[in-house]
Each structure stands twice: as structure tokens, then as C-alpha cells.
Scaffold this active site. Structure first.
Site, PDB file in Angstrom:
ATOM      1  N   LYS A  66       0.827  -1.221   0.000  1.00 51.88           N
ATOM      2  CA  LYS A  66       0.000   0.000   0.000  1.00 51.88           C
ATOM      3  C   LYS A  66       0.858   1.267   0.000  1.00 51.88           C
ATOM      4  CE  LYS A  66      -4.370   1.674   1.631  1.00 51.88           C
ATOM      5  NZ  LYS A  66      -5.602   1.333   2.321  1.00 51.88           N
ATOM      6  N   HIS A 133     -18.582   1.951   6.135  1.00 53.19           N
ATOM      7  CA  HIS A 133     -17.197   2.046   6.613  1.00 53.19           C
ATOM      8  C   HIS A 133     -17.052   3.233   7.547  1.00 53.19           C
ATOM      9  CE1 HIS A 133     -15.287  -0.183   2.948  1.00 53.19           C
ATOM     10  NE2 HIS A 133     -16.255  -0.859   3.518  1.00 53.19           N
ATOM     11  N   GLU A 152     -10.102   0.946  11.069  1.00 51.41           N
ATOM     12  CA  GLU A 152     -11.142   0.962  10.043  1.00 51.41           C
ATOM     13  C   GLU A 152     -12.214  -0.048  10.435  1.00 51.41           C
ATOM     14  OE1 GLU A 152     -10.660   1.060   5.399  1.00 51.41           O
ATOM     15  OE2 GLU A 152     -11.063  -1.013   5.998  1.00 51.41           O
ATOM     16  N   GLU A 167     -16.496 -12.152  -3.853  1.00 54.46           N
ATOM     17  CA  GLU A 167     -15.951 -11.230  -4.850  1.00 54.46           C
ATOM     18  C   GLU A 167     -14.441 -11.059  -4.645  1.00 54.46           C
ATOM     19  OE1 GLU A 167     -15.151  -7.007  -6.369  1.00 54.46           O
ATOM     20  OE2 GLU A 167     -14.797  -7.889  -4.427  1.00 54.46           O
ATOM     21  N   HIS A 168     -14.035 -10.997  -3.362  1.00 53.66           N
ATOM     22  CA  HIS A 168     -12.623 -10.835  -3.030  1.00 53.66           C
ATOM     23  C   HIS A 168     -11.815 -12.043  -3.548  1.00 53.66           C
ATOM     24  CE1 HIS A 168      -9.284  -9.334  -0.669  1.00 53.66           C
ATOM     25  NE2 HIS A 168      -9.094 -10.546  -0.178  1.00 53.66           N
TER      26      HIS A 168
HETATM   27  P1  GTP Z   1      -8.121   1.354   0.064  1.00 46.58           P
HETATM   28  O1  GTP Z   1      -8.237   1.020   1.524  1.00 46.58           O
HETATM   29  O2  GTP Z   1      -6.807   1.913  -0.273  1.00 46.58           O
HETATM   30  O3  GTP Z   1      -8.505   0.192  -0.815  1.00 46.58           O
HETATM   31  O4  GTP Z   1      -9.078   2.536  -0.313  1.00 46.58           O
HETATM   32  P2  GTP Z   1     -10.148   3.317   0.524  1.00 46.58           P
HETATM   33  O5  GTP Z   1      -9.557   3.732   1.819  1.00 46.58           O
HETATM   34  O6  GTP Z   1     -10.773   4.357  -0.365  1.00 46.58           O
HETATM   35  O7  GTP Z   1     -11.113   2.160   0.754  1.00 46.58           O
HETATM   36  P3  GTP Z   1     -12.626   1.907   1.009  1.00 46.58           P
HETATM   37  O8  GTP Z   1     -13.073   2.545   2.280  1.00 46.58           O
HETATM   38  O9  GTP Z   1     -13.444   2.148  -0.206  1.00 46.58           O
HETATM   39  O10 GTP Z   1     -12.507   0.321   1.217  1.00 46.58           O
HETATM   40  C1  GTP Z   1     -11.618  -0.208   2.126  1.00 46.58           C
HETATM   41  C2  GTP Z   1     -11.850  -1.684   2.350  1.00 46.58           C
HETATM   42  O11 GTP Z   1     -13.213  -2.055   2.089  1.00 46.58           O
HETATM   43  C3  GTP Z   1     -11.058  -2.603   1.469  1.00 46.58           C
HETATM   44  O12 GTP Z   1      -9.788  -2.828   2.004  1.00 46.58           O
HETATM   45  C4  GTP Z   1     -11.916  -3.882   1.475  1.00 46.58           C
HETATM   46  O13 GTP Z   1     -11.752  -4.601   2.693  1.00 46.58           O
HETATM   47  C5  GTP Z   1     -13.306  -3.309   1.467  1.00 46.58           C
HETATM   48  N1  GTP Z   1     -13.786  -3.109   0.085  1.00 46.58           N
HETATM   49  C6  GTP Z   1     -13.926  -1.938  -0.556  1.00 46.58           C
HETATM   50  N2  GTP Z   1     -14.393  -2.114  -1.808  1.00 46.58           N
HETATM   51  C7  GTP Z   1     -14.558  -3.439  -1.966  1.00 46.58           C
HETATM   52  C8  GTP Z   1     -15.009  -4.264  -3.059  1.00 46.58           C
HETATM   53  O14 GTP Z   1     -15.353  -3.800  -4.133  1.00 46.58           O
HETATM   54  N3  GTP Z   1     -15.034  -5.610  -2.844  1.00 46.58           N
HETATM   55  C9  GTP Z   1     -14.682  -6.177  -1.661  1.00 46.58           C
HETATM   56  N4  GTP Z   1     -14.748  -7.511  -1.554  1.00 46.58           N
HETATM   57  N5  GTP Z   1     -14.237  -5.433  -0.615  1.00 46.58           N
HETATM   58  C10 GTP Z   1     -14.168  -4.083  -0.762  1.00 46.58           C
HETATM   59 MG    MG Z   2      -8.324  -0.497   2.819  1.00 44.28          MG
END
Ligand code: GTP
Ligand code: MG
Length: 216
Positions: A66, A133, A152, A167-168
Site C-alpha cells: 500500500k 465504513h 477501520e 468477490e474478493h
Molecule cells: P483502500 O483502503 O486503499 O482500498 O481505499 P479506501 O480507503 O478508499 O477504501 P474503502 O473505504 O473504499 O474500502 C476499504 C476496504 O473495504 C477494502 O480494504 C476492502 O476490505 C473493502 N472493500 C472496498 N471495496 C470493496 C469491493 O469492491 N469488494 C470487496 N470484496 N471489498 C471491498
Molecule cells: Mg483499505
């Protein structure tokens, strides 16, 4: 400054251990908070809104990936601010209304600092992903200081969780380049899961109204 490489290595190891321990303490605190809410809710309403909870601490490999992806600095301070999901707590609820109840209960806790809330239930992601979230900071008290640690929190129903974990897995299996047909079917499955959640919510409310007609 001590230039002995062995001492320097030990010093780095201690700093890293302490850094990661903060996230474990923060998660322990969040889990206790959720456990209290769950037990008290059960006592007051004779019903448990939480199916299960799961916490995880990001591995060094994923933190590193990351950091590379986001291009943030590599000092511990940069990582603390740049990677805010090192500690993650997932709360799986029975019904959509439970998600909002739990989220509001957490928001009312004075020691928790709410940094952001993303409502992917009201606004699902284009692929169909749904969840609530919350990015929070939890105070961790140590012998000489208090640190606000990012956690988180993802709150979702069983149906949302079922969809997201499948999906994951598919995403990983196809190394992130999932065939269009499969993406389309996954989106349809997400819509079906959402429909099921809405139906269960309706039934839940009907049953509640039968059990306590005066409050409906
Ligand atoms: P990142 O944490 O960098 O990915 O981006 P962000 O902080 O904008 O993330 P967001 O709050 O949208 O999502 C964070 C977490 O939610 C991810 O690490 C996953 O655990 C979960 N998540 C978000 N989108 C998806 C998705 O499309 N599919 C699945 N399975 N999990 C998701
Ligand atoms: Mg994340």
C-alpha cells in the site's frame, strides 16, 4: 547517536514492535466496546444485533504494497497517516437497521474520534459492493502517553459479507482482471443480496410489530 549496527537493528525492531502493538491495543479496545454494546443490547431488547466480529492487523507485506501504491513516505509517521487501515474490525449484523444502530452507538462514544464515514449501502460501489465504513481513532493509554490510533470499522449484513468475501476471492483468482461476463454476474448477485436484505428487514419489522403492537 549509537552507530553499532546490532544496536541499531534492535532499536528498529523495538520501534516496529511498539508501532504494531498500538494497533493490537486499539483493536482490543474496539472489540471490548462492541462486546459491551452486544451484551447490553441483548439485555435491553432481548435480541442480538451482531452476528459476529472479526479483526485483523495488516501484514507487513500488505502495508508495504500500500505504501508503494500510494507513494507515501516510509517513515513510521508517514505510514501511520498514509495507511489508515492497518487495524481493521468487521462487524457482521443481522439486519440493515442494525448496521445504523451500531454505527450510531459508536458515534455517541465520547472517546472515539470519528474521522470519516462512507455509506456504501446508500451509495453502493459500481461493482455492487455494500457496507458501512467508519474510520475512527481510538485512544490507547500507555505508561507515558496516550496515542490516537486509526481503526477501520466495516459494518455489514451477512448477505453483504457473503458477497464481498466471494468477490474478493474471485478478484484474487483472476489476478484482478476479472472477465466482463463474471463482473456482470457479480453485480447481479449483489443486487440479489441487497433485495434479500430488504426482504429480511421487512420481515424483521413485521415480526417486531406483532411482538410489541403498542410501539408500532
Ligand atoms: P483502500 O483502503 O486503499 O482500498 O481505499 P479506501 O480507503 O478508499 O477504501 P474503502 O473505504 O473504499 O474500502 C476499504 C476496504 O473495504 C477494502 O480494504 C476492502 O476490505 C473493502 N472493500 C472496498 N471495496 C470493496 C469491493 O469492491 N469488494 C470487496 N470484496 N471489498 C471491498
Ligand atoms: Mg483499505
Amino acid at each position: 547517536m549509537n552507530h553499532n549496527p546490532i544496536d541499531q537493528f534492535h532499536e528498529l525492531k523495538n520501534r516496529l514492535t511498539r508501532f504494531m502493538m498500538m494497533y493490537k491495543f486499539a483493536l482490543d479496545e474496539m472489540e471490548t466496546k462492541v462486546e459491551i454494546l452486544k451484551e447490553e443490547f441483548q439485555l435491553l431488547h432481548d435480541y442480538n444485533p451482531i452476528e459476529h466480529t472479526k479483526s485483523r492487523i495488516k501484514s507487513f507485506e500488505s502495508i508495504f504494497r500500500k505504501v508503494m501504491r500510494k507513494g507515501c513516505g516510509t517513515s513510521l509517521e508517514d505510514i501511520r497517516e498514509g495507511v489508515r487501515d492497518i487495524a481493521g474490525l468487521r462487524i457482521t449484523c443481522s439486519f440493515i437497521s442494525d448496521i445504523y444502530s451500531i454505527s450510531e452507538m459508536l458515534q455517541r462514544q465520547a472517546d472515539l474520534k470519528i474521522i470519516s464515514i462512507k455509506d456504501y449501502i446508500k451509495n453502493p460501489k459500481p461493482n455492487g459492493y455494500q457496507s458501512l465504513h467508519m474510520l475512527v481513532q481510538v485512544p490507547v493509554y500507555m505508561s507515558d502517553r496516550c496515542e490516537m490510533v486509526y481503526v477501520e470499522v466495516q459494518i455489514r449484513t451477512i448477505a453483504m459479507d457473503f458477497w464481498a468475501s466471494l468477490e474478493h476471492k474471485i478478484f484474487y483468482k483472476y489476478d484482478e482482471s476479472v472477465p466482463v461476463q463474471l463482473l456482470q454476474e457479480l453485480k447481479e448477485a449483489a443486487d440479489t443480496a441487497a433485495e434479500l436484505d430488504r426482504k429480511m428487514q421487512r420481515l424483521h419489522e413485521e415480526i417486531k410489530a406483532i411482538k410489541s403492537p403498542q410501539s408500532s
